[in-house]
Write a protein that holds these residues in place. Structure first.
Motif, PDB file in Angstrom:
ATOM      1  N   THR A 143     -40.368  10.585 -11.096  1.00  0.00           N
ATOM      2  CA  THR A 143     -40.242   8.745 -11.423  1.00  0.00           C
ATOM      3  C   THR A 143     -39.691   8.171 -10.051  1.00  0.00           C
ATOM      4  N   TYR A 144     -38.640   8.652  -9.541  1.00  0.00           N
ATOM      5  CA  TYR A 144     -38.153   8.220  -8.254  1.00  0.00           C
ATOM      6  C   TYR A 144     -37.471   9.289  -7.585  1.00  0.00           C
ATOM      7  N   ASP A 145     -36.714   8.833  -6.493  1.00  0.00           N
ATOM      8  CA  ASP A 145     -36.019   9.796  -5.795  1.00  0.00           C
ATOM      9  C   ASP A 145     -35.058   9.014  -4.679  1.00  0.00           C
ATOM     10  N   THR A 146     -33.941   9.489  -4.170  1.00  0.00           N
ATOM     11  CA  THR A 146     -33.132   9.039  -3.153  1.00  0.00           C
ATOM     12  C   THR A 146     -33.853   8.267  -1.871  1.00  0.00           C
ATOM     13  N   TRP A 147     -34.845   9.122  -1.502  1.00  0.00           N
ATOM     14  CA  TRP A 147     -35.658   8.216  -0.254  1.00  0.00           C
ATOM     15  C   TRP A 147     -36.087   6.909  -0.670  1.00  0.00           C
ATOM     16  N   ALA A 148     -36.781   6.731  -1.947  1.00  0.00           N
ATOM     17  CA  ALA A 148     -37.414   5.745  -2.483  1.00  0.00           C
ATOM     18  C   ALA A 148     -36.173   4.502  -2.558  1.00  0.00           C
ATOM     19  N   LEU A 149     -35.106   5.003  -3.300  1.00  0.00           N
ATOM     20  CA  LEU A 149     -33.878   4.183  -3.521  1.00  0.00           C
ATOM     21  C   LEU A 149     -33.455   3.270  -2.236  1.00  0.00           C
ATOM     22  N   ALA A 150     -33.372   4.558  -1.263  1.00  0.00           N
ATOM     23  CA  ALA A 150     -32.686   4.136   0.157  1.00  0.00           C
ATOM     24  C   ALA A 150     -33.684   3.163   0.776  1.00  0.00           C
ATOM     25  N   ASN A 151     -34.816   3.391   0.887  1.00  0.00           N
ATOM     26  CA  ASN A 151     -35.839   2.299   1.496  1.00  0.00           C
ATOM     27  C   ASN A 151     -36.022   1.170   0.808  1.00  0.00           C
ATOM     28  N   GLY A 152     -35.891   1.268  -0.483  1.00  0.00           N
ATOM     29  CA  GLY A 152     -36.101  -0.124  -1.120  1.00  0.00           C
ATOM     30  C   GLY A 152     -34.929  -1.173  -1.265  1.00  0.00           C
ATOM     31  N   THR A 153     -33.926  -0.426  -1.877  1.00  0.00           N
ATOM     32  CA  THR A 153     -32.767  -1.444  -1.861  1.00  0.00           C
ATOM     33  C   THR A 153     -31.959  -1.457  -0.525  1.00  0.00           C
ATOM     34  N   GLY A 154     -31.886  -0.334   0.208  1.00  0.00           N
ATOM     35  CA  GLY A 154     -31.074  -0.368   1.467  1.00  0.00           C
ATOM     36  C   GLY A 154     -31.701  -1.162   2.207  1.00  0.00           C
ATOM     37  N   SER A 155     -33.079  -0.879   2.607  1.00  0.00           N
ATOM     38  CA  SER A 155     -33.684  -1.863   3.681  1.00  0.00           C
ATOM     39  C   SER A 155     -33.653  -3.334   3.390  1.00  0.00           C
ATOM     40  N   ALA A 156     -33.744  -3.666   2.113  1.00  0.00           N
ATOM     41  CA  ALA A 156     -33.794  -5.191   1.671  1.00  0.00           C
ATOM     42  C   ALA A 156     -32.335  -5.740   2.001  1.00  0.00           C
ATOM     43  N   ILE A 157     -31.325  -5.009   1.507  1.00  0.00           N
ATOM     44  CA  ILE A 157     -29.936  -5.473   2.067  1.00  0.00           C
ATOM     45  C   ILE A 157     -29.871  -5.701   3.529  1.00  0.00           C
ATOM     46  N   THR A 266     -21.075  -9.922 -15.277  1.00  0.00           N
ATOM     47  CA  THR A 266     -20.804  -8.942 -14.135  1.00  0.00           C
ATOM     48  C   THR A 266     -21.662  -8.541 -13.444  1.00  0.00           C
ATOM     49  N   ALA A 267     -23.185  -8.261 -14.046  1.00  0.00           N
ATOM     50  CA  ALA A 267     -24.072  -7.801 -13.094  1.00  0.00           C
ATOM     51  C   ALA A 267     -24.788  -8.395 -12.311  1.00  0.00           C
ATOM     52  N   GLN A 268     -24.948  -9.835 -12.607  1.00  0.00           N
ATOM     53  CA  GLN A 268     -25.788 -10.799 -12.095  1.00  0.00           C
ATOM     54  C   GLN A 268     -25.850 -10.802 -10.729  1.00  0.00           C
ATOM     55  N   GLY A 269     -26.961 -10.711 -10.214  1.00  0.00           N
ATOM     56  CA  GLY A 269     -27.229 -10.861  -8.630  1.00  0.00           C
ATOM     57  C   GLY A 269     -27.422  -9.373  -7.991  1.00  0.00           C
ATOM     58  N   LEU A 270     -27.093  -8.158  -8.852  1.00  0.00           N
ATOM     59  CA  LEU A 270     -27.090  -6.904  -8.269  1.00  0.00           C
ATOM     60  C   LEU A 270     -28.702  -6.907  -7.978  1.00  0.00           C
ATOM     61  N   ILE A 271     -29.000  -6.179  -6.823  1.00  0.00           N
ATOM     62  CA  ILE A 271     -30.346  -5.712  -6.597  1.00  0.00           C
ATOM     63  C   ILE A 271     -30.587  -4.209  -6.642  1.00  0.00           C
ATOM     64  N   MET A 272     -31.661  -3.707  -7.292  1.00  0.00           N
ATOM     65  CA  MET A 272     -31.909  -2.466  -7.396  1.00  0.00           C
ATOM     66  C   MET A 272     -33.465  -2.032  -7.145  1.00  0.00           C
ATOM     67  N   THR A 273     -33.736  -0.805  -7.065  1.00  0.00           N
ATOM     68  CA  THR A 273     -35.153  -0.249  -6.816  1.00  0.00           C
ATOM     69  C   THR A 273     -35.329   0.536  -8.014  1.00  0.00           C
ATOM     70  N   GLU A 274     -36.516   0.154  -8.886  1.00  0.00           N
ATOM     71  CA  GLU A 274     -36.842   0.906 -10.083  1.00  0.00           C
ATOM     72  C   GLU A 274     -38.345   1.134 -10.016  1.00  0.00           C
ATOM     73  N   TYR A 360     -40.400  -1.067  -7.289  1.00  0.00           N
ATOM     74  CA  TYR A 360     -40.110  -2.370  -7.396  1.00  0.00           C
ATOM     75  C   TYR A 360     -38.698  -2.708  -7.257  1.00  0.00           C
ATOM     76  N   LEU A 361     -38.556  -4.097  -6.623  1.00  0.00           N
ATOM     77  CA  LEU A 361     -37.127  -4.427  -6.036  1.00  0.00           C
ATOM     78  C   LEU A 361     -36.839  -5.502  -7.252  1.00  0.00           C
ATOM     79  N   PHE A 362     -36.288  -5.108  -7.913  1.00  0.00           N
ATOM     80  CA  PHE A 362     -35.556  -6.259  -9.056  1.00  0.00           C
ATOM     81  C   PHE A 362     -34.218  -6.933  -8.439  1.00  0.00           C
ATOM     82  N   GLU A 363     -34.029  -7.958  -9.164  1.00  0.00           N
ATOM     83  CA  GLU A 363     -32.488  -8.637  -9.141  1.00  0.00           C
ATOM     84  C   GLU A 363     -31.950  -8.813 -10.610  1.00  0.00           C
ATOM     85  N   LEU A 379     -38.320  -9.772 -10.791  1.00  0.00           N
ATOM     86  CA  LEU A 379     -38.909  -9.144  -9.688  1.00  0.00           C
ATOM     87  C   LEU A 379     -38.974  -9.808  -8.235  1.00  0.00           C
ATOM     88  N   ARG A 380     -38.345  -9.129  -7.272  1.00  0.00           N
ATOM     89  CA  ARG A 380     -38.282  -9.823  -5.949  1.00  0.00           C
ATOM     90  C   ARG A 380     -39.316  -9.416  -5.308  1.00  0.00           C
TER      91      ARG A 380
END
Length: 402
Positions: A143-157, A266-274, A360-363, A379-380
């Motif tokens: 499904t996903y891995d830490t590399w994909a999460l880092a390069n999705g959410t991390g790079s976007a931020i 509480t969660a509004q505005g959070l950015i995540m990769t899924e 996908y990068l979601f907010e 979807l962002r």
């Protein structure tokens, strides 16, 4: 006439007895998950439901495949997980182990499955080591891995100005790998990691950790944790007024069920990769409707979607081989067959065992933007499959010929 019918019926019966019975392939699926702790909502019983849905949609019985299920709670303990895996394979004759939402447990089970030559379909665990240093010819990381999460959410931020980071990290394999992969992205893009603190798994009190993060003055507090730990750390960060004081939280692994537990306020505005969201299209909505009806209204996470997709593709390979006994051969067939299902679309299982598909990068929506229950994401960006995962050459996969 009656006597003729009797003769014909008898002849038919004799012919039927003389013919060999149609071959049946037996498959036993073991869903090893967190059934009672911090990852139970995002995986748990829902992963059992998703696996059963895959078997039903594949039409296993009509294709001559008899499927049995077992499930167990790994308790987030590698020794428990590996012991269950051995018992299942040696005694209960399990052919494939599915899910395992804990990287420490998954890495332990990975070795058992390789030793026993069965199949491991990873949906819940994140560590990119599963297709790197711990790569196995018997494992598919779906499904996903830490590399994909880092390069999705991390790079976007980082791109939007979040260039100084402090990590709040779960102190086990998953957290360590997610922190390492995200740190690499941050520094590569010119940012700086100013500190880190590690917390016990399934922690209830994040106050001392959050105070350290707050005093670091980092623009971004990266949450390298998941499930209940993410929920608790975000809730307690709100109580400390961390976001109001100018720092921002980066949820590096946030699930739909986490947002549900937090609430949109509480969660509004959070950015995540899924890898999946239930409201992406008609097919995903239809899947979610069936799934939620079986799971007390809970909508599927990307882990549940990954269980469904991986089991479906596994069954295609078993049907083609007409045998589930040789795990390595089944995984090789899975790699040789393009992936295609209603939740992830077309993709491939790479030779290192990494399943490749779009991410996908979601907010998280504001409360005013949500129009229905579980309507949480907007979807962002779509991250194309070719960019979503670590390149094969970087993985240093030890599979012979890989």
């Amino acid at each position: 006439m009656s006597r003729l019918r009797n003769i014909l019926a008898g002849a038919t019966a004799l012919v039927a007895l003389a013919l060999p019975a149609a071959a049946q392939t037996n498959v036993k699926i073991g869903i090893l998950s967190d059934m009672s702790s911090l990852y139970t909502d995002l995986a748990g019983a829902g992963s059992v439901i998703a696996a059963r849905m895959a078997v039903e949609d594949f039409g296993a019985a009509a294709k001559g495949i008899k499927v049995d299920f077992v499930s167990a709670d790994h308790q987030n303990k590698p020794d428990v997980g590996s012991n269950v895996a051995r018992q299942w394979i040696d005694v209960d004759k399990v052919d494939v182990i599915v899910d395992v939402p804990n990287s420490g447990v998954a890495l332990a089970v990975n070795e058992v499955v390789k030793e026993k030559n069965k199949v491991f379909l990873v949906s819940g665990a994140a560590s990119s080591a599963l297709t790197g240093t711990a790569c196995s010819p018997n494992t598919a990381h779906w499904t996903y891995d830490t590399w994909a999460l880092a390069n999705g959410t991390g790079s976007a931020i980082v791109k939007t100005g979040g260039d100084t980071w402090f990590f709040l990290t779960a102190d086990y394999a998953f957290g360590h790998q997610l922190e390492a992969d995200t740190s690499a992205v941050v520094t590569k893009m010119g940012g700086k990691v100013v500190g880190t603190v590690r917390h016990p798994l399934n922690s209830n009190d994040f106050s001392s950790f959050l105070l350290q993060a707050q005093s670091s003055k980092a623009k971004i507090i990266g949450l390298a944790n998941a499930g209940g730990d993410t929920v608790n750390s975000i809730k307690q960060a709100a109580e400390f007024g961390i976001v109001r004081s100018g720092q921002n939280l980066a949820g590096l692994l946030v699930f739909l069920t986490d947002v549900h537990a937090l609430g949109l306020e509480t969660a509004q505005g959070l950015i995540m990769t899924e890898a999946f969201y239930w409201d992406q299209n008609e097919a995903s909505r239809a899947f979610a409707k069936r799934f939620s009806a079986a799971d007390k209204g809970i909508h599927p996470t990307m882990v549940h979607a990954g269980v469904y997709s991986s089991v479906l593709h596994y069954l295609k390979a078993v049907a083609a081989l007409k045998n589930a006994a040789d795990g390595k051969a089944v995984v090789e067939k899975m790699k040789a067959t393009p992936t295609d299902d209603v939740l992830f679309g077309k993709g491939e299982l790479r030779k290192d065992g990494r399943k490749i598909h779009d991410m996908y990068l979601f907010e998280v929506k504001k409360p005013s933007e949500s129009k229905a229950p579980w309507d949480y994401y907007k979807l962002r960006a779509t991250i194309p499959a070719a960019q979503a995962f670590r390149p094969l050459a970087d993985g240093k996969c030890p599979i012979a010929g890989g």
